[in-house]
Design an enzyme around this catalytic site. Structure first.
Site, PDB file in Angstrom:
ATOM      1  N   TYR A 119      19.175 -19.986   9.926  1.00  0.00           N
ATOM      2  CA  TYR A 119      20.283 -20.817   9.430  1.00  0.00           C
ATOM      3  C   TYR A 119      21.572 -20.289  10.043  1.00  0.00           C
ATOM      4  O   TYR A 119      21.815 -19.075  10.079  1.00  0.00           O
ATOM      5  CB  TYR A 119      20.376 -20.747   7.905  1.00  0.00           C
ATOM      6  CG  TYR A 119      21.547 -21.516   7.334  1.00  0.00           C
ATOM      7  CD1 TYR A 119      21.415 -22.859   6.988  1.00  0.00           C
ATOM      8  CD2 TYR A 119      22.785 -20.914   7.146  1.00  0.00           C
ATOM      9  CE1 TYR A 119      22.485 -23.578   6.474  1.00  0.00           C
ATOM     10  CE2 TYR A 119      23.865 -21.617   6.640  1.00  0.00           C
ATOM     11  CZ  TYR A 119      23.706 -22.949   6.304  1.00  0.00           C
ATOM     12  OH  TYR A 119      24.768 -23.653   5.800  1.00  0.00           O
ATOM     13  N   GLU A 150      27.126 -26.955  10.599  1.00  0.00           N
ATOM     14  CA  GLU A 150      25.894 -26.370  10.058  1.00  0.00           C
ATOM     15  C   GLU A 150      24.713 -26.679  10.970  1.00  0.00           C
ATOM     16  O   GLU A 150      24.468 -27.842  11.303  1.00  0.00           O
ATOM     17  CB  GLU A 150      25.632 -26.922   8.661  1.00  0.00           C
ATOM     18  CG  GLU A 150      24.394 -26.346   7.989  1.00  0.00           C
ATOM     19  CD  GLU A 150      24.171 -26.933   6.618  1.00  0.00           C
ATOM     20  OE1 GLU A 150      24.092 -26.173   5.636  1.00  0.00           O
ATOM     21  OE2 GLU A 150      24.081 -28.184   6.519  1.00  0.00           O
TER      22      GLU A 150
END
Length: 357
Positions: free
Chosen positions: A142, A230
């Site tokens: 991530y 993101e």
């Protein structure tokens, strides 16, 4: 006129207090636009293109010579993979093992409504799908960059637990999340990129690939006045490449005048009807959860009004502020919006006059 008098006619509307939703002022683009920005900046992404018809899906797969392909519904909501369509199809992200299978699945996506945990009962329409190559991941990570009030600037967030909901990771394994502040005046440095690589445990060629990608991602974040960038997942593939497989970017609405072409890509079909009407009327509108509307003409007095409402145990389903220079004849548009504002029992005429004093 005191607050007790103002609220005397609304006591029957009050209910137990609930947390006030914090609004976000940002443009949210579809994934294929975001990945296109990454590709233009030299950030490695999967091969693929957007399609709006099953025939275009076939053309994209044949054009890239793909044996397997991934179809991703272009809907502005999280949890697409676990969602379902009004057509009965399950999953907004599907792996297809042949062209015919991809065409058939796209027929169940395109022109139908996708329902996920984030869309609510109304769902979101799927007008396009992204068709991209299937890749094989060795590890999933991530990565994100956000504007963080605590560090007064950009902050990188990385985790070895990618490919899943980062909120779940924060709740169940907070130690797996690493935050790396970046000095907005100096920009990204090799040291900070190296910290990101260390946190993800990458070495050798993969480490170099990540550090290069991190620098480009940060520069893109600043270039487009982003509030969130993101990548989930950021993947190390079995062939050694490091790719950004999914991307979400939010852009500050206040920077629209600097990125007019970008803001033209906003998909209004994914927006609440009332948001669209408010934007067309030149109103600053925020949908909240409550039963008393607040229509005001000043930010400071607006906050005071909301404090009074919360103090007496009520909440708001809508907050709207008339921008400076806007004519008053714009106001009726929101109070007569269609469809009606859910849960709205009283539109705060008391508060309008109170704030205008």
């Amino acid at each position: 006129m005191n607050s007790r008098h103002l609220l005397s006619g609304c006591k029957s509307l009050f209910r137990l207090r609930s947390p006030l939703v914090t609004p976000a002022r940002c443009l949210n683009l579809h994934e294929h636009y975001s990945l296109g920005l990454l590709d233009a900046e030299g950030v490695p992404v999967p091969r693929g293109a957007v399609a709006s018809t099953p025939q275009q899906v076939r053309s994209v797969i044949e054009g890239y010579g793909l044996s397997d392909a991934v179809l991703k519904a272009q809907v502005l909501a999280g949890g697409r993979g676990k969602g379902h369509f009004s057509s009965g199809l399950k999953g907004g992200v599907r792996i297809c093992y042949s062209i015919d299978e991809a065409v058939k699945i796209s027929e169940g996506m395109l022109g139908h409504t996708l329902y996920t945990k984030q869309t609510g009962e109304q769902g979101r329409p799927c007008n396009d799908v992204m068709v991209c190559e299937r890749v094989y991941c060795r590890k999933e990570f991530y990565f994100a960059i956000v504007m963080d009030r605590q560090v007064n600037g950009p902050c990188m967030i990385v985790s070895t637990e990618g490919g899943m909901n980062i909120e779940d990771v924060a709740r169940e394994n907070p130690d797996a999340i690493v935050k790396i502040p970046v000095d907005v005046n100096k920009g990204i440095t090799a040291e900070e990129s190296s910290q990101a690589a260390d946190a993800l445990g990458l070495e050798g060629e993969q480490r170099e690939q990540l550090m290069s990608a991190v620098e480009k991602l940060y520069n893109l974040f600043i270039k487009y006045d982003s509030t969130l960038l993101e990548i989930n997942p950021l993947a190390e593939l079995t062939d050694g490449r490091v790719l950004c497989l999914d991307c979400k970017i939010n852009f500050d609405d206040n920077a629209e005048y600097r990125h007019e072409e970008l803001f033209k890509k906003r998909d209004w079909s994914q927006e609440d009807v009332r948001d669209v009407e408010a934007s067309n009327a030149g109103l600053n509108y925020i949908g909240l959860d409550g039963s008393i509307g607040c229509l005001v003409n000043g930010a400071g007095l607006a906050m005071a009004t909301m404090d009074i409402i919360k103090l007496h145990g009520a909440t708001l389903p809508i907050f709207s502020m008339l921008a400076a220079g806007r004519p008053l004849n714009k106001l009726p548009k929101l109070s007569k919006s269609s469809p009606p504002i859910p849960r709205l029992k009283r539109f705060g005429k008391y508060f309008w006059w109170y704030n205008a004093m």
